[in-house]
Write a protein that holds these residues in place. Structure first.
Motif, PDB file in Angstrom:
ATOM      1  N   SER A 155       0.918  -1.265   0.172  1.00  5.16           N
ATOM      2  CA  SER A 155      -0.004   0.168   0.072  1.00  5.16           C
ATOM      3  C   SER A 155       0.971   1.444   0.045  1.00  5.16           C
ATOM      4  CB  SER A 155      -0.952   0.017   1.385  1.00  5.16           C
ATOM      5  OG  SER A 155      -1.497   1.274   1.487  1.00  5.16           O
ATOM      6  N   PRO A 156       0.752   2.054  -0.984  1.00  5.06           N
ATOM      7  CA  PRO A 156       1.418   3.301  -1.054  1.00  5.06           C
ATOM      8  C   PRO A 156       1.243   4.165   0.221  1.00  5.06           C
ATOM      9  CG  PRO A 156      -0.251   3.266  -2.815  1.00  5.06           C
ATOM     10  CD  PRO A 156      -0.313   2.064  -2.184  1.00  5.06           C
ATOM     11  N   ARG A 157      -0.179   4.205   0.496  1.00  8.33           N
ATOM     12  CA  ARG A 157      -0.443   5.222   1.618  1.00  8.33           C
ATOM     13  C   ARG A 157       0.059   4.606   3.019  1.00  8.33           C
ATOM     14  NH1 ARG A 157      -4.061   3.748  -1.892  1.00  8.33           N
ATOM     15  NH2 ARG A 157      -4.633   1.846  -0.726  1.00  8.33           N
ATOM     16  N   ARG A 158       0.053   3.260   3.268  1.00  9.46           N
ATOM     17  CA  ARG A 158       0.974   2.935   4.317  1.00  9.46           C
ATOM     18  C   ARG A 158       2.258   3.415   4.385  1.00  9.46           C
ATOM     19  NH1 ARG A 158      -2.195  -2.550   4.420  1.00  9.46           N
ATOM     20  NH2 ARG A 158      -4.216  -1.971   5.486  1.00  9.46           N
ATOM     21  N   ARG A 159       2.779   3.078   3.392  1.00 10.43           N
ATOM     22  CA  ARG A 159       4.487   3.358   3.201  1.00 10.43           C
ATOM     23  C   ARG A 159       4.533   5.019   3.424  1.00 10.43           C
ATOM     24  NH1 ARG A 159       8.718   1.684  -1.699  1.00 10.43           N
ATOM     25  NH2 ARG A 159      10.378   2.497  -0.542  1.00 10.43           N
ATOM     26  N   ARG A 160       3.793   5.635   3.028  1.00 10.99           N
ATOM     27  CA  ARG A 160       3.866   7.135   2.998  1.00 10.99           C
ATOM     28  C   ARG A 160       3.668   7.469   4.392  1.00 10.99           C
ATOM     29  NH1 ARG A 160      -0.574   8.917  -0.237  1.00 10.99           N
ATOM     30  NH2 ARG A 160       1.012   8.515  -1.840  1.00 10.99           N
ATOM     31  N   ILE A 161       2.668   6.935   5.041  1.00 14.91           N
ATOM     32  CA  ILE A 161       2.409   7.379   6.542  1.00 14.91           C
ATOM     33  C   ILE A 161       3.591   6.987   7.472  1.00 14.91           C
ATOM     34  CG2 ILE A 161       0.885   6.741   8.562  1.00 14.91           C
ATOM     35  CD1 ILE A 161      -1.498   6.808   6.719  1.00 14.91           C
ATOM     36  N   ILE A 162       4.235   5.532   7.163  1.00 14.74           N
ATOM     37  CA  ILE A 162       5.321   5.305   8.083  1.00 14.74           C
ATOM     38  C   ILE A 162       6.533   5.882   7.797  1.00 14.74           C
ATOM     39  CG2 ILE A 162       6.079   3.176   6.604  1.00 14.74           C
ATOM     40  CD1 ILE A 162       6.252   1.713   9.414  1.00 14.74           C
ATOM     41  N   GLY A 163       6.611   6.370   6.527  1.00 12.87           N
ATOM     42  CA  GLY A 163       7.693   7.335   6.165  1.00 12.87           C
ATOM     43  C   GLY A 163       8.111   8.345   7.060  1.00 12.87           C
ATOM     44  N   TYR A 164       6.991   8.941   7.711  1.00 17.14           N
ATOM     45  CA  TYR A 164       7.223  10.140   8.707  1.00 17.14           C
ATOM     46  C   TYR A 164       8.010   9.852   9.947  1.00 17.14           C
ATOM     47  CZ  TYR A 164       3.449  12.707   6.490  1.00 17.14           C
ATOM     48  OH  TYR A 164       2.556  13.564   5.731  1.00 17.14           O
ATOM     49  N   LEU A 165       8.249   8.430   9.941  1.00 13.82           N
ATOM     50  CA  LEU A 165       9.127   8.029  11.054  1.00 13.82           C
ATOM     51  C   LEU A 165      10.766   8.094  10.683  1.00 13.82           C
ATOM     52  CD1 LEU A 165       7.153   5.114  12.806  1.00 13.82           C
ATOM     53  CD2 LEU A 165       7.249   7.548  13.394  1.00 13.82           C
ATOM     54  N   GLY A 166      10.728   8.090   9.417  1.00 16.26           N
ATOM     55  CA  GLY A 166      12.092   8.265   8.853  1.00 16.26           C
ATOM     56  C   GLY A 166      12.964   6.914   8.953  1.00 16.26           C
ATOM     57  N   LEU A 167      12.085   5.824   8.739  1.00 15.56           N
ATOM     58  CA  LEU A 167      12.851   4.376   8.775  1.00 15.56           C
ATOM     59  C   LEU A 167      13.090   4.256   7.202  1.00 15.56           C
ATOM     60  CD1 LEU A 167      10.638   2.494  11.227  1.00 15.56           C
ATOM     61  CD2 LEU A 167      12.869   3.522  11.714  1.00 15.56           C
ATOM     62  N   PRO A 168      14.039   3.154   7.153  1.00 16.82           N
ATOM     63  CA  PRO A 168      14.196   2.751   5.645  1.00 16.82           C
ATOM     64  C   PRO A 168      13.700   1.870   5.507  1.00 16.82           C
ATOM     65  CG  PRO A 168      16.064   1.866   7.498  1.00 16.82           C
ATOM     66  CD  PRO A 168      15.034   2.828   8.066  1.00 16.82           C
ATOM     67  N   ILE A 169      12.558   1.819   4.968  1.00 19.63           N
ATOM     68  CA  ILE A 169      11.476   1.120   4.692  1.00 19.63           C
ATOM     69  C   ILE A 169      11.678   0.259   3.483  1.00 19.63           C
ATOM     70  CG2 ILE A 169       9.020   0.623   4.156  1.00 19.63           C
ATOM     71  CD1 ILE A 169       9.589   1.381   7.104  1.00 19.63           C
ATOM     72  N   GLU A 170      11.677  -1.302   3.713  1.00 24.07           N
ATOM     73  CA  GLU A 170      11.848  -2.078   2.501  1.00 24.07           C
ATOM     74  C   GLU A 170      10.621  -2.934   2.265  1.00 24.07           C
ATOM     75  OE1 GLU A 170      14.198  -6.336   1.538  1.00 24.07           O
ATOM     76  OE2 GLU A 170      14.816  -4.890   2.882  1.00 24.07           O
ATOM     77  N   VAL A 171       9.838  -2.423   1.190  1.00 26.13           N
ATOM     78  CA  VAL A 171       8.347  -3.291   0.886  1.00 26.13           C
ATOM     79  C   VAL A 171       8.535  -4.543   0.419  1.00 26.13           C
ATOM     80  CG1 VAL A 171       6.393  -3.043  -0.406  1.00 26.13           C
ATOM     81  CG2 VAL A 171       7.448  -0.888   0.589  1.00 26.13           C
ATOM     82  N   ILE A 172       7.990  -5.367   1.294  1.00 27.07           N
ATOM     83  CA  ILE A 172       7.972  -6.841   0.812  1.00 27.07           C
ATOM     84  C   ILE A 172       6.333  -7.445   0.910  1.00 27.07           C
ATOM     85  CG2 ILE A 172       8.620  -9.244   0.990  1.00 27.07           C
ATOM     86  CD1 ILE A 172      11.280  -8.448   2.173  1.00 27.07           C
ATOM     87  N   PRO A 173       5.646  -7.057  -0.002  1.00 28.40           N
ATOM     88  CA  PRO A 173       4.179  -7.870   0.185  1.00 28.40           C
ATOM     89  C   PRO A 173       4.031  -9.118   0.592  1.00 28.40           C
ATOM     90  CG  PRO A 173       4.457  -6.369  -1.859  1.00 28.40           C
ATOM     91  CD  PRO A 173       5.808  -6.844  -1.344  1.00 28.40           C
ATOM     92  N   SER A 174       3.322  -9.541   1.534  1.00 23.93           N
ATOM     93  CA  SER A 174       2.900 -10.915   1.917  1.00 23.93           C
ATOM     94  C   SER A 174       2.111 -11.715   0.857  1.00 23.93           C
ATOM     95  CB  SER A 174       2.253 -10.851   3.269  1.00 23.93           C
ATOM     96  OG  SER A 174       1.801 -12.189   3.772  1.00 23.93           O
ATOM     97  N   ASN A 175       2.632 -12.867   0.848  1.00 22.38           N
ATOM     98  CA  ASN A 175       1.900 -13.788  -0.115  1.00 22.38           C
ATOM     99  C   ASN A 175       0.863 -14.600   0.589  1.00 22.38           C
ATOM    100  OD1 ASN A 175       3.545 -15.675   1.197  1.00 22.38           O
ATOM    101  ND2 ASN A 175       4.726 -16.221  -0.683  1.00 22.38           N
ATOM    102  N   ALA A 176       0.672 -14.328   1.888  1.00 19.90           N
ATOM    103  CA  ALA A 176      -0.369 -15.270   2.555  1.00 19.90           C
ATOM    104  C   ALA A 176      -1.657 -15.018   2.208  1.00 19.90           C
ATOM    105  CB  ALA A 176      -0.334 -14.994   4.231  1.00 19.90           C
ATOM    106  N   ALA A 177      -2.472 -15.875   1.972  1.00 19.45           N
ATOM    107  CA  ALA A 177      -3.829 -15.764   1.516  1.00 19.45           C
ATOM    108  C   ALA A 177      -4.670 -15.190   2.754  1.00 19.45           C
ATOM    109  CB  ALA A 177      -4.644 -17.402   1.373  1.00 19.45           C
ATOM    110  N   GLU A 178      -5.467 -14.438   2.196  1.00 15.16           N
ATOM    111  CA  GLU A 178      -6.315 -13.708   3.125  1.00 15.16           C
ATOM    112  C   GLU A 178      -7.665 -14.470   3.065  1.00 15.16           C
ATOM    113  OE1 GLU A 178      -6.052  -9.443   2.547  1.00 15.16           O
ATOM    114  OE2 GLU A 178      -4.027  -9.438   2.009  1.00 15.16           O
ATOM    115  N   ASP A 179      -7.957 -15.519   3.674  1.00 13.67           N
ATOM    116  CA  ASP A 179      -9.192 -16.210   3.320  1.00 13.67           C
ATOM    117  C   ASP A 179      -9.742 -16.456   4.989  1.00 13.67           C
ATOM    118  OD1 ASP A 179      -7.088 -17.888   4.512  1.00 13.67           O
ATOM    119  OD2 ASP A 179      -6.915 -19.226   2.930  1.00 13.67           O
ATOM    120  N   LEU A 180      -9.454 -15.924   5.671  1.00 16.78           N
ATOM    121  CA  LEU A 180     -10.432 -16.001   6.974  1.00 16.78           C
ATOM    122  C   LEU A 180     -11.763 -15.836   6.849  1.00 16.78           C
ATOM    123  CD1 LEU A 180      -7.741 -14.260   9.454  1.00 16.78           C
ATOM    124  CD2 LEU A 180      -8.054 -16.802   9.133  1.00 16.78           C
TER     125      LEU A 180
END
Length: 277
Positions: free
Chosen positions: A58-83
């Motif tokens: 999510s570009p929105r989550r990355r943008r928000i957490i970017g305010y903390l100044g962390l070196p974010i590496e995006v690795i989307p999960s491949n887990a099935a969202e099937d609950l």
């Protein structure tokens, strides 16, 4: 209908470019939000020299957490969202976020090229129609999108839940090998009951909300559908920043557990190893 809403409809009903399909991710619009200087906190300063993984594309989550100044590496999960949707919204969103975090942790903990991550952060957001109790995620078609937004208007108030799950390897490496912290944020959103079907369809055709839980973007044009927000604004966007910082601080404190191991436990573990040999 007011002149301003008629002008809006004239504008959005004739887009310059054809809208993207519902099965394709939409591109973020407009320039990125300005970022303040990074917070100088010990836990954040330490993480700025280590691997920090966001298990979300999510570009929105990355943008928000970017305010903390962390070196974010995006690795989307491949887990099935099937609950099952029969779960309570709190359980559903927390279970989904936990699956995302655990999948990326298992994938990256043995990464020989980059080394193990110091922190993995996953999140999941759902919208719950309080009138029907149904859990709403991303719309799957234009018709579904329109129906979803109309149901939220008719219900007037709905809830947005975001679950945060943070995982960090334990310094001691003792079982289970990682620390985990979680939090679920709940926000009430009130839609404008006077929004017409025509305006809803005009908004749907912009595709701004096509990749968002609940089908609208509060930070963009979707704000015209909303009367007020009761609670965390950035939770509705996808990541409550204050709660995120607290979860990070808590999980990193848990992960730094070597100094808290009793001396006799360390000796006992060593003796047991010798006896086994």
């Amino acid at each position: 209908m007011s002149d301003s809403k008629e002008a809006l409809l004239d504008h959005v009903d004739s887009p310059a470019d054809p809208p993207p399909a519902y099965d394709l991710p939409t591109k973020p619009r407009g320039p990125p939000l300005p970022r303040p200087p990074p917070l100088s906190l010990p836990v954040l300063n330490d993480l700025r020299t280590r691997r920090v993984v966001l298990a979300s594309q999510s570009p929105r989550r990355r943008r928000i957490i970017g305010y903390l100044g962390l070196p974010i590496e995006v690795i989307p999960s491949n887990a099935a969202e099937d609950l099952p949707k029969s779960l309570a919204p709190f359980e559903y969103v927390l279970g989904t976020a936990t699956k995302k975090a655990q999948a990326v942790y298992q994938q990256e903990i043995t990464n020989e090229e980059k080394g193990e991550p110091a922190l993995i952060l996953a999140a999941d957001t759902v919208v719950v129609n309080t009138a029907s109790g149904s859990i709403l995620e991303k719309p799957t078609s234009e018709a579904h999108h329109f129906s979803m937004l109309r149901s939220l208007r008719d219900a007037r108030k709905h809830k947005v839940y975001t679950a945060l799950v943070a995982m960090a390897p334990l310094e001691s490496a003792r079982v289970p090998g990682y620390a985990m912290e979680s939090h679920v944020e709940e926000t009430d959103v009130v839609f404008d009951g006077d929004v017409s079907d025509e305006l809803i369809m005009a908004y749907v055709r912009t595709r701004e909300g096509a990749d968002k839980a609940g089908g609208y973007g509060l930070q963009g044009l979707g704000s015209i559908l909303v009367e007020k927000v009761e609670g965390s604004y950035d939770n509705v966007i996808g990541l409550p920043l204050k709660a995120t910082l607290k979860v990070i601080e808590a999980v990193m404190a848990k992960a730094d557990d070597e100094d808290r191991l009793p001396d006799d436990q360390v000796l006992d573990d060593g003796d047991e190893d010798e006896d086994e040999e």
